[in-house]
Structure formats: C-alpha cells, structure tokens
Motif scaffolding. Structure first.
Motif, PDB file in Angstrom:
ATOM      1  N   ALA A   1      34.946  30.100  41.184  1.00 40.72           N
ATOM      2  CA  ALA A   1      34.455  30.216  39.801  1.00 40.72           C
ATOM      3  C   ALA A   1      32.936  30.093  39.762  1.00 40.72           C
ATOM      4  O   ALA A   1      32.259  30.824  39.036  1.00 40.72           O
ATOM      5  N   ARG A   2      32.410  29.198  40.566  1.00 38.96           N
ATOM      6  CA  ARG A   2      30.956  28.996  40.564  1.00 38.96           C
ATOM      7  C   ARG A   2      30.205  30.185  41.151  1.00 38.96           C
ATOM      8  O   ARG A   2      29.018  30.344  40.943  1.00 38.96           O
ATOM      9  N   PHE A   3      30.918  31.035  41.895  1.00 34.78           N
ATOM     10  CA  PHE A   3      30.320  32.279  42.389  1.00 34.78           C
ATOM     11  C   PHE A   3      30.559  33.441  41.423  1.00 34.78           C
ATOM     12  O   PHE A   3      30.257  34.582  41.735  1.00 34.78           O
ATOM     13  N   GLY A   4      31.173  33.152  40.249  1.00 34.87           N
ATOM     14  CA  GLY A   4      31.367  34.191  39.244  1.00 34.87           C
ATOM     15  C   GLY A   4      32.678  34.954  39.378  1.00 34.87           C
ATOM     16  O   GLY A   4      32.825  36.033  38.812  1.00 34.87           O
ATOM     17  N   ASN A   5      33.646  34.406  40.125  1.00 34.76           N
ATOM     18  CA  ASN A   5      34.927  35.095  40.321  1.00 34.76           C
ATOM     19  C   ASN A   5      36.032  34.479  39.471  1.00 34.76           C
ATOM     20  O   ASN A   5      36.290  33.277  39.559  1.00 34.76           O
ATOM     21  N   ALA A   6      36.693  35.313  38.668  1.00 34.72           N
ATOM     22  CA  ALA A   6      37.766  34.844  37.793  1.00 34.72           C
ATOM     23  C   ALA A   6      39.115  35.286  38.359  1.00 34.72           C
ATOM     24  O   ALA A   6      39.292  36.457  38.724  1.00 34.72           O
ATOM     25  N   LEU A   7      40.069  34.352  38.433  1.00 31.50           N
ATOM     26  CA  LEU A   7      41.390  34.654  39.002  1.00 31.50           C
ATOM     27  C   LEU A   7      42.272  35.357  37.976  1.00 31.50           C
ATOM     28  O   LEU A   7      42.357  34.939  36.825  1.00 31.50           O
ATOM     29  N   VAL A   8      42.906  36.427  38.410  1.00 31.29           N
ATOM     30  CA  VAL A   8      43.851  37.167  37.565  1.00 31.29           C
ATOM     31  C   VAL A   8      45.050  37.555  38.430  1.00 31.29           C
ATOM     32  O   VAL A   8      45.018  37.386  39.649  1.00 31.29           O
ATOM     33  N   ARG A   9      46.091  38.086  37.765  1.00 26.83           N
ATOM     34  CA  ARG A   9      47.330  38.376  38.492  1.00 26.83           C
ATOM     35  C   ARG A   9      47.160  39.385  39.625  1.00 26.83           C
ATOM     36  O   ARG A   9      47.862  39.345  40.622  1.00 26.83           O
ATOM     37  N   THR A  10      46.175  40.296  39.484  1.00 30.28           N
ATOM     38  CA  THR A  10      45.976  41.292  40.535  1.00 30.28           C
ATOM     39  C   THR A  10      45.042  40.802  41.645  1.00 30.28           C
ATOM     40  O   THR A  10      44.832  41.512  42.622  1.00 30.28           O
ATOM     41  N   GLY A  11      44.485  39.625  41.484  1.00 30.59           N
ATOM     42  CA  GLY A  11      43.565  39.093  42.491  1.00 30.59           C
ATOM     43  C   GLY A  11      42.428  38.364  41.818  1.00 30.59           C
ATOM     44  O   GLY A  11      42.645  37.302  41.234  1.00 30.59           O
ATOM     45  N   SER A  12      41.205  38.913  41.857  1.00 27.72           N
ATOM     46  CA  SER A  12      40.124  38.268  41.115  1.00 27.72           C
ATOM     47  C   SER A  12      39.105  39.302  40.634  1.00 27.72           C
ATOM     48  O   SER A  12      38.978  40.378  41.203  1.00 27.72           O
ATOM     49  N   LEU A  13      38.421  38.944  39.534  1.00 27.87           N
ATOM     50  CA  LEU A  13      37.363  39.795  38.994  1.00 27.87           C
ATOM     51  C   LEU A  13      36.029  39.183  39.375  1.00 27.87           C
ATOM     52  O   LEU A  13      35.786  37.999  39.089  1.00 27.87           O
ATOM     53  N   CYS A  14      35.187  39.973  40.004  1.00 22.84           N
ATOM     54  CA  CYS A  14      33.844  39.501  40.337  1.00 22.84           C
ATOM     55  C   CYS A  14      32.958  39.817  39.142  1.00 22.84           C
ATOM     56  O   CYS A  14      32.448  40.930  38.999  1.00 22.84           O
ATOM     57  N   LEU A  15      32.795  38.813  38.254  1.00 17.25           N
ATOM     58  CA  LEU A  15      32.142  39.066  36.962  1.00 17.25           C
ATOM     59  C   LEU A  15      30.652  39.353  37.074  1.00 17.25           C
ATOM     60  O   LEU A  15      30.028  39.766  36.101  1.00 17.25           O
TER      61      LEU A  15
END
Ligand code: GUN
Length: 383
Positions: free
Chosen positions: A286-300
């Motif tokens: 999260a601190r690197f800007g990555n949000a967890l979602v069902r398909t993996g993660s979003l690099c915001l």
C-alpha cells in the motif's frame, strides 16, 4: 450447529473450537478464544513494528473487523523497551488495542533485517541498530521480553535459515530450534495468561520437517506455527511443506503459517488446514501505491489512473472506496502520506474480506468451488 464444536482443545489461555470442516479438503473454520478476544479463523493478522501498524490506527483496525495483530519483540525490546511497557501496563494498553495480540520472538527479524546476526547455541548475537553495540538475544530473553509485552500469543525464538538453504545447516537449525523451544518453555512465566507457540522448521526437506513437527507435537503446546517458508522457493515446494506439517500437527489446535500474505497462498494454505497468517505485504505494498483487488493489484501510481473516477473496487465496502476515486489516489499517491493511509485501509479491508469469504465458504461446505472461482478471477483460467 455452531454451538457444539466438532473438535476442541482447552489450554490454560486458549480454547480452540473447530465448528466446520470442508468435506473434501483439510480446511476448517474455528473460534479461537484468547485472553483478550475471540478470533474467527482462518484469519489474517496485520503486522506492526513498534506497537503500530504503519499507516493505520488501532481504532480503524477494529472497525475493519481485525481480530489479532502482530508486534515484534525485536523492535519492542529496544523501543519502547520492557520497562516503559511495564509502566504503561503492557502493550495492549499502550497502543489502545483490546483485541488479540501476537508477538514474534525477534530472531527472524534480526536475521532477515540485519544480515550481520551471528547465531550460536546460546542465542542470536547482533549489533544494536541504535547504538552499534553488540547484543545477544537468547530464548530466555525473548520470552522475558514477550512476558513483559503481554501478548495473547508468544513465539519461541527459532533458528531460521532461508528456505533456499540446503545441506547440514538446515538440520542444525531444526534441532537447535527444538532445543530453544525447551529453553523457552522453561523460561515462560505466565502460562495461564499467555500462549507459547513452537515453530516447525526443517527447510524444504521432507524428513527434517516431519521430524521437527513430530518433536514439537510431543511438547503439547496450545498451538503450532509453520516457519521458514515463503522465502522465494517454488509454490509447489512451499505448499508441500505446509501440507506435510498440517498432516502431523494436532487437528484440534490452531496452526499458524508465518510470513504468508499473498491472497492465493491464503486460499491454498487454508485448504491445507492452516488457521492463521501474518505478513507485511498488504500494508507495505500500500505504501508503494498498490491496491489489492480480486484480479491482483492496481498500481495507482501509473498514469492511466490519473483520470479514472471509479473507486479502487466498486464492490468494496471500505471507507476509502466509499469516498475516494482512483484519480484522487493517483494524484496523491505520488506525493502525500494520506494516499498511503487510504490505500492501507483498503488493503486491510481486502484481506479481512477475503478471510471472511474463506470462512463462509468453509462453513457452507463449498470451499473447492470457492477456490476454483478465486483462481479463475485471479489467473483468468479455468481450473
Ligand atoms: N516470520 C516468517 N517466518 C518466520 C519463521 O520461520 N520464524 C519466525 N520466528 N518468524 C517468522
């Protein structure tokens, strides 16, 4: 019937009740009554360092239905230190957290963080990062510190080698961990208030893991951990070691797989009969800007989110998804600590929701179908 457990164990400071079992895998759903809280398993425990989980408050963790959190003896031992903690009335009170607390023994953190640690039969010798002085952490000292911290569950000091290590060092570390367990049990001053968990070691070696698990079971502990894994080995070897361990560990006691936090591992290891997990992954990423979602993660941080006015996940009920868009998080993720905080809240919510879904699927005896759906969404294949 959730009132009559299928299996149970009663230790002085822990009652474990298995109330649902999957009919085709080793998955089970249980209640773990700890001195401070009754946790529902399988569960994920977020990791803190100096008595705080980075980027989120204990009140927010409560609101996200988090049952147990982790603290580290290595960090807590040097700052705030045992005297201050005892003055504060224990770590629970100091950090305003009245639910379950688990402390790791410190050795693993020193070995993994400090590289300079030197292990002897006595304990782990390392350089104090604050003043450069040589310090020794023995099993007795680790338990002493953990007794002062007052967590519901304490971990033995273990001799941890990387899961990629081979040769005689793996066997030496496994047997030393058994000897350190016996020293830890002797040093434990509060068995009626705190639980001490042994840790299965033995690298990726079938015979050493088997022997380690068998030795620990003889010690009749309130629960058991599986350690030394998730350090870069192939998934197949990792899962095989977990399965072998849960085949030997008692079915009526909790099993904790240490340092595991990727969603696919939580899903698979729960099928192998694991009840508890911890990992820095969801909060660190999260601190690197990555949000967890069902398909993996979003690099915001990626530019594509700069004009995306959807929430991270429109099906997520967390406060971040209720109030903020990907575009807002993108704009702030590259500059502001606020975004780290908001993504941390979402990632913990994601992890807690996944564990709740796992528990429900087990209770409704549809866990194999749950695993298939999970893998299809995540990896886009039919399995
Ligand atoms: N955290 C992740 N793996 C381990 C392990 O093997 N031992 C300890 N003490 N902590 C861990």
């Amino acid at each position: 019937n959730l009132d009559t457990p299928l299996e149970a164990s009663n230790s002085p400071a822990l009652r474990f009740e298995v109330f649902a079992k999957c009919s085709t895998t080793k998955a089970r759903a249980s209640k773990m009554h700890l001195p401070h809280y009754t946790a529902h398993t399988p569960m994920f425990m977020p990791v803190g360092t100096m008595g705080s989980i980075k980027g989120i408050t204990t009140k927010q963790l409560e609101a996200l239905d988090c049952h147990v959190i982790l603290g580290n003896t290595y960090h807590l031992g040097s700052r705030p230190g045992p005297e201050l903690l005892e003055k504060a009335g224990g770590l629970h009170k100091f950090m305003a957290w009245d639910r379950g607390l688990l402390t790791d023994s410190g050795g693993f953190q020193m070995v993994s963080l400090l590289k300079l640690a030197n292990i002897t039969e006595d304990g782990v010798e390392f350089e104090n990062p604050h003043d450069g002085q040589k310090m020794m952490l023995t099993p007795e000292m680790s338990i002493g510190l953990q007794n002062a911290i007052g967590a519901d569950i304490m971990m033995q000091l273990d001799d941890v080698v990387s899961s990629l290590t081979t040769g005689p060092r793996v066997e030496e570390a496994m047997w030393r961990s058994v000897r350190w367990l016996d020293r830890s049990i002797k040093a434990h001053k509060r068995p009626a208030e705190q639980n001490l968990f042994p840790i299965v070691q033995g690298g990726l070696d079938v015979e050493l893991r088997t022997k380690s698990a068998q030795e620990l079971v003889k010690r009749d502990s309130p629960g058991y951990a599986i350690g030394g894994l998730s350090g870069g080995e192939a998934k197949g070897s990792f899962w095989r070691m977990v399965s072998l361990s849960t085949d030997i560990l008692p079915t009526n006691k909790p099993r904790y797989c240490m340092g595991v936090g990727y969603a696919e591992d939580l899903v698979v290891c729960s099928a192998l009969g694991v009840d508890m997990y911890d990992c820095v992954f969801p909060t660190r990423t999260a601190r690197f800007g990555n949000a967890l979602v069902r398909t993996g993660s979003l690099c915001l941080k990626q530019g594509r989110y700069s004009t995306d006015f959807e929430p991270i996940d429109k099906n997520c009920d967390c406060p971040t998804c209720a109030n903020y868009t990907r575009a807002y998080l993108h704009t702030t993720a590259t500059k502001e600590t606020t975004a780290c905080h908001l993504i941390t809240v979402h990632n913990i919510a994601y992890q807690m929701r996944l564990m709740l879904d796992i528990r429900q699927a087990i209770v409704e005896d549809r866990y194999p179908a749950f695993i298939r759906d999970f893998m299809r969404i995540r990896f886009g294949k039919t399995v």
